[in-house]
Design a protein around this motif. Structure first.
Motif, PDB file in Angstrom:
ATOM      1  N   ARG A  37      -6.262 -40.157 -12.577  1.00 41.67           N
ATOM      2  CA  ARG A  37      -6.224 -41.470 -13.237  1.00 41.67           C
ATOM      3  C   ARG A  37      -5.958 -42.571 -12.211  1.00 41.67           C
ATOM      4  O   ARG A  37      -6.447 -43.702 -12.345  1.00 41.67           O
ATOM      5  N   THR A  38      -5.221 -42.242 -11.152  1.00 43.02           N
ATOM      6  CA  THR A  38      -4.964 -43.218 -10.090  1.00 43.02           C
ATOM      7  C   THR A  38      -6.267 -43.695  -9.470  1.00 43.02           C
ATOM      8  O   THR A  38      -6.484 -44.894  -9.270  1.00 43.02           O
ATOM      9  N   LEU A  39      -7.158 -42.741  -9.132  1.00 43.04           N
ATOM     10  CA  LEU A  39      -8.435 -43.111  -8.531  1.00 43.04           C
ATOM     11  C   LEU A  39      -9.320 -43.839  -9.530  1.00 43.04           C
ATOM     12  O   LEU A  39      -9.997 -44.810  -9.178  1.00 43.04           O
ATOM     13  N   ALA A  40      -9.335 -43.362 -10.782  1.00 44.85           N
ATOM     14  CA  ALA A  40     -10.156 -44.027 -11.802  1.00 44.85           C
ATOM     15  C   ALA A  40      -9.718 -45.478 -11.978  1.00 44.85           C
ATOM     16  O   ALA A  40     -10.556 -46.386 -12.077  1.00 44.85           O
ATOM     17  N   LEU A 160      -8.586 -45.688   2.097  1.00 42.45           N
ATOM     18  CA  LEU A 160      -8.914 -45.100   0.800  1.00 42.45           C
ATOM     19  C   LEU A 160      -7.667 -44.881  -0.049  1.00 42.45           C
ATOM     20  O   LEU A 160      -6.604 -44.509   0.458  1.00 42.45           O
ATOM     21  N   THR A 161      -7.808 -45.078  -1.353  1.00 41.33           N
ATOM     22  CA  THR A 161      -6.765 -44.706  -2.299  1.00 41.33           C
ATOM     23  C   THR A 161      -6.744 -43.191  -2.432  1.00 41.33           C
ATOM     24  O   THR A 161      -7.793 -42.563  -2.590  1.00 41.33           O
ATOM     25  N   GLN A 162      -5.565 -42.599  -2.369  1.00 43.42           N
ATOM     26  CA  GLN A 162      -5.437 -41.149  -2.435  1.00 43.42           C
ATOM     27  C   GLN A 162      -5.005 -40.716  -3.835  1.00 43.42           C
ATOM     28  O   GLN A 162      -4.279 -41.428  -4.525  1.00 43.42           O
ATOM     29  N   ALA A 163      -5.459 -39.527  -4.228  1.00 46.40           N
ATOM     30  CA  ALA A 163      -5.094 -38.972  -5.537  1.00 46.40           C
ATOM     31  C   ALA A 163      -3.892 -38.048  -5.367  1.00 46.40           C
ATOM     32  O   ALA A 163      -3.965 -37.056  -4.644  1.00 46.40           O
TER      33      ALA A 163
END
Length: 359
Positions: A37-40, A160-163
């Motif tokens: 959900r963090t990446l979404a 990049l955003t990490q999951a």
């Protein structure tokens, strides 16, 4: 055109998000889906997509869009099947699937497989020049060299955003499902070396197979395969081209190499066409086409038009105008078959067990 994204990882964040942000004249992203959900949320926020999902089934059932960009990692076969069955057009990043059976199970529908190098302006120019020379029948050889640093080093600039919010058991179950698919392709007893080779063939070398399809047609025979060095190591593949001449692919994973470099050279009786590709993650970095002709004349040709962006525009034209894509399900299947021939050739040469579809 209203679209949904599936998979919000590295390629989506580094490539598709900036391109879709500047091509709002063509696309409106209304939904995103990722196990995290963090990446979404991160991708949804950047693109202004109101609907965020962690379940593909729920996203497809919710609708509100015309097409799906399938950008998740691994095999896409089952995800594409669900999207096509729900009536959506699909742009699927390579590879289409890991097995022939997955492709055979796809329903009728509008499917484009994403091999962005096929849409590179320098590649299209090389195709035109090759046609003027006489086509595949004039080729003496195609020689490919790939120097592949780690993905982390290539994407270090991208922030990049990490999951970190995905249950640990879920990736493990997905890896188990992928292992089962590879066993279906290569046989239960296929050793790790053959499995690694197959993974590289479908994960990276497939780009070069896609170029061979454009320039000469897919190889119908693999003569020689060798691997050396720590996995994934170095790989050499060679065989005859379908019309005349031979091809050689040398692929090297060099974790700390300064920069990604891929060279594809077509030699013919009157000269050469040489393509040098930069890292695929650097937007608008041009591929250089060098034309070598009579009298040792060398002409360089570049175009900063981004191949990924041309591919997205081609998908828009495919869905709205019915313009056929450069690769559909048939081309995706050809690359799976070639990858299985590569794995089978290596297994035979080294007296290793081989089963499944590749047998």
């Amino acid at each position: 055109m209203k679209i949904a994204l599936v998979g919000c990882g590295a390629v989506t964040q580094a490539v598709y998000v900036p391109l879709l942000s500047r091509r709002r004249d063509l696309f409106e992203v209304v939904a995103v889906c990722d196990l995290s959900r963090t990446l979404a949320d991160a991708v949804g926020d950047r693109l202004g997509a109101p609907d965020r999902h962690t379940s593909l089934h729920e996203m497809l059932a919710g609708g509100g869009f015309e097409a799906v960009l399938m950008l998740a990692s691994g095999s896409h076969g089952e995800y594409v099947r669900q999207a096509l069955a729900a009536g959506y057009a699909v742009l699927c990043e390579k590879p289409l699937a890991l097995t022939r059976a997955e492709v055979a199970a796809l329903p009728e529908g509008r499917l484009m497989v994403g091999y962005m190098k096929q849409y590179d302006p320098a590649v299209r120019r090389a195709e035109e020049l090759l046609a003027e020379l006489g086509g595949p029948g004039v080729i003496r050889s195609v020689e490919v060299s790939v120097l592949h640093p780690s993905g982390e080093s290539q994407l270090a600039y991208a922030n990049l955003t990490q999951a970190r919010d995905v249950d640990a058991g879920l990736p493990a179950s997905l890896r188990a499902a992928e292992t089962a698919l590879v066993s279906e392709a290569l046989g239960e007893s296929a050793p790790e070396s053959v499995r690694n080779l197959y993974g590289v063939a479908l994960g990276s070398i497939c780009h070069d197979l896609s170029l061979l399809r454009r320039f000469t047609g897919s190889p119908t025979e693999i003569s020689y395969v060798e691997m050396w060095g720590p996995a994934p190591g170095s790989i050499e593949i060679s065989g005859p081209l379908p019309v005349q001449g031979r091809f050689t692919i040398r692929w090297h994973y060099l974790e700390d190499y300064p920069a990604y470099r891929e060279t594809v050279t077509i030699h013919h009786d009157r000269g050469s066409l040489e393509l040098v590709f930069p890292s695929p993650y650097l937007m608008n970095a041009p591929t250089t086409l060098t034309v070598v002709s009579g009298g040792e004349s060398r002409t360089e040709w570049r175009d900063v038009t981004e191949a990924f962006e041309v591919q997205l525009a081609a998908f828009h034209a495919f869905v709205n105008d019915g313009r056929p894509p450069l690769t559909g399900a048939d081309g995706g299947l050809e690359d799976i078959v070639t990858a299985q021939r590569i794995a089978a050739c290596y297994a035979v040469q080294h007296d290793l067990p081989m089963g499944g579809e590749a047998a």
